[in-house]
Design an enzyme around this catalytic site. Structure first.
Site, PDB file in Angstrom:
ATOM      1  N   CYS A 177      23.611  32.463  33.054  1.00  0.00           N
ATOM      2  CA  CYS A 177      24.309  33.414  32.486  1.00  0.00           C
ATOM      3  C   CYS A 177      25.283  34.239  33.464  1.00  0.00           C
ATOM      4  O   CYS A 177      25.055  34.161  34.486  1.00  0.00           O
ATOM      5  CB  CYS A 177      23.097  34.563  31.930  1.00  0.00           C
ATOM      6  SG  CYS A 177      22.171  33.893  30.805  1.00  0.00           S
ATOM      7  N   ASP A 195      61.295  46.781  53.603  1.00  0.00           N
ATOM      8  CA  ASP A 195      61.691  46.909  52.352  1.00  0.00           C
ATOM      9  C   ASP A 195      62.277  48.262  52.030  1.00  0.00           C
ATOM     10  O   ASP A 195      61.662  49.434  52.424  1.00  0.00           O
ATOM     11  CB  ASP A 195      60.657  46.667  51.367  1.00  0.00           C
ATOM     12  CG  ASP A 195      61.284  46.614  49.849  1.00  0.00           C
ATOM     13  OD1 ASP A 195      61.764  45.598  49.263  1.00  0.00           O
ATOM     14  OD2 ASP A 195      61.194  47.762  49.151  1.00  0.00           O
TER      15      ASP A 195
END
Length: 506
Positions: free
Chosen positions: A38, A456
């Site tokens: 499971c 940037d």
């Protein structure tokens, strides 16, 4: 077979007892009394700890003789975040297996791409995942088979070969072994009212799971803002109808190993609705894997946000909109080309340059449901372009032609198997490639979660506005505390700027 040694049994037991969905895909619980496995969040009453065993992969559970739970369907868990945050041999191998390399090229082909011997690859996968490459690929084929059985009306013979099985017998045996049901029984279990099949041949509607939280505005907003006309588009309303922002869809064309495809992806509260149209259904698993990677759906947002929240100046951004992902790509070579086209120009100009290339050199295709017209040109097609026809400065023409030439002849590899450090070094050696271009490719194409863009302009502006250092050196020093998730910090910083997508530095 023993439980993998790197799994902490005490933590695994606690996760199962609390049904903690954050650990779905990290490990699987095998129950000795029922012989099923499971996901940690399975809704049934947890077994007694003495009856639990823990495995790092579904394939390891299957090899140990456990069958998939029919209630929690562990084969539909999100993938492990490990394979998208590491660049070691095991992680690179797992990315290649997800991309279908074992089915197309065998284990020897997998090893050759990684630059290791077959024995080395098998030994390391067994040590960490409890299963070798053949077993891992077999588990993926079983999952693909289940998808096709439950979401199409295709005959079982066609499903067997579309899922990658070499024979119908192998398909039947694997489905029975993994799911404890025959293929026909799986199809009969599809809930009433959930239609099997689609009116469009080769089209499937799927649900892509993810770990919560997820911020779709960051993810889909970036993809929509940079979309190349003809290859990508944002539709305010999905093709399946409905209204509101949640019914919008990002659509794009896909170049795949056996053919091509068109995908439509729409954010939902607990999944991403995925509509795939494929020219060859053998590409299904690969297409799903590439879409998951583009949307960063296998990330661990809790771990990411916890690290970034520890910085008091980043914490308000994380608290306001947790779960940001790094928008990535379905085609690493395509993104590298687009990064070069975007050097020193605006987002709009970069899209225009890319659209011209697409119209002139991309492969046309039909899209009855929208405005997509082409596949993005392959490196081989772009390598044959006359540089004088490119509307860009001469130095950037050289950058462009060198890049596509090396991608086309194979001297530069940017695939999922790439060693990030080696790829960075090779990119930096190309003319016209500076740190910004290399880092944006590392972040969005290679998938490095720690890639950072301190030069940037948008990042520096956002940092200054928050009181963070705004010079590249000082910001890089401050960002050491954000490792290994600096690419996610970039997303939070970009989101503070209304002009958040910048293509200025090289």
């Amino acid at each position: 077979m023993q439980t993998a040694t790197h799994l902490d049994r005490e933590h695994c037991v606690r996760a199962v007892q609390s049904r903690d969905a954050r650990f779905d895909g990290w490990f699987y619980t095998a129950v000795l009394t029922t012989r099923i496995y499971c996901r940690p969040s399975c809704p049934v009453v947890p077994p007694k700890p003495r009856n639990m065993m823990f495995y790092p992969s579904a394939a390891a559970c299957q090899q140990a003789g456990f069958r998939a739970c029919k209630r929690c369907r562990p084969d539909t868990s999100p993938g492990s975040p490990e394979w998208n945050r590491r660049a070691d041999l095991v992680a690179r191998a797992m990315r290649l297996i997800t991309d279908g390399v074992v089915d197309r090229e065998g284990v020897s082909g997998l090893a050759a791409r990684l630059g290791y011997s077959t024995r080395q690859v098998e030994r390391q996968l067994l040590a960490e995942l409890g299963a070798g490459p053949l077993a891992l690929a077999r588990a993926q084929r079983a999952q693909t088979a289940r998808l096709l059985i439950e979401t199409t009306a295709l005959p079982m013979t066609e499903i067997a070969f579309a899922a990658g099985f070499s024979s119908v017998r192998a398909f039947n045996d694997t489905v029975r072994e993994v799911f404890a049901l025959s293929p026909s029984e799986l199809r009969r279990r599809v809930p009433a009212g959930r239609a099997v099949g689609d009116s469009t041949p080769g089209t499937l509607s799927l649900r892509l799971p993810f770990r919560a939280p997820l911020n779709p505005s960051n993810l889909f907003g970036h993809l929509a803002a940079t979309a190349v006309p003809g290859v990508e588009e944002w539709l305010p309303h999905s093709p399946n109808g409905g209204g509101g922002a949640s019914s919008g869809a990002y659509r794009r064309t896909l170049r795949l190993p056996y053919g091509h495809g068109i995908v439509s992806l729409s954010p939902r509260p607990d999944h991403i609705a995925c509509r795939l149209t494929l020219s060859d259904l053998r590409d299904l698993a690969v297409a799903i894997g590439r879409c998951r990677r583009m949307l960063d759906l296998d990330a661990d947002p809790v771990a990411v946000d916890d690290r970034l929240r520890a910085d008091p100046l980043l914490a308000p951004l994380v608290e306001r909109a947790p779960g940001r992902r790094v928008p990535r790509t379905v085609d690493e070579a395509e993104f590298a080309v687009r990064a070069v086209l975007g050097q020193q120009v605006s987002t709009a100009a970069a899209r225009t340059h890319a659209a011209r290339l697409v119209t002139a050199h991309g492969k046309p295709l039909d899209d009855p449901e929208g405005g997509l017209t082409h596949l993005f040109p392959s490196p081989e097609a772009l390598a044959g372009i006359d540089p004088e026809t490119l509307a860009m400065p001469r130095t950037r023409r050289t950058t462009f032609t060198t890049l596509v030439g090396q991608l086309a002849d194979g001297s530069l590899h940017l695939g999922v198997e790439s060693d990030w450090a080696e790829a960075r070094a090779r990119l930096l050696a190309l003319p016209g490639f500076g740190p910004w271009t290399v880092d944006v490719i590392a972040m969005r194409a290679l998938g490095d979660p720690d890639a950072f863009l301190p030069t940037d302009l948008g990042i520096r502006r956002a940092a200054g506005g928050l009181g963070l250092p705004s010079t590249p050196a000082a910001l890089t020093a401050r960002a050491e505390a954000w490792r290994p998730w600096r690419a996610y910090a970039v997303q939070y910083l970009w989101a503070t700027d209304s002009h958040s997508i910048n293509f200025l530095p090289a």
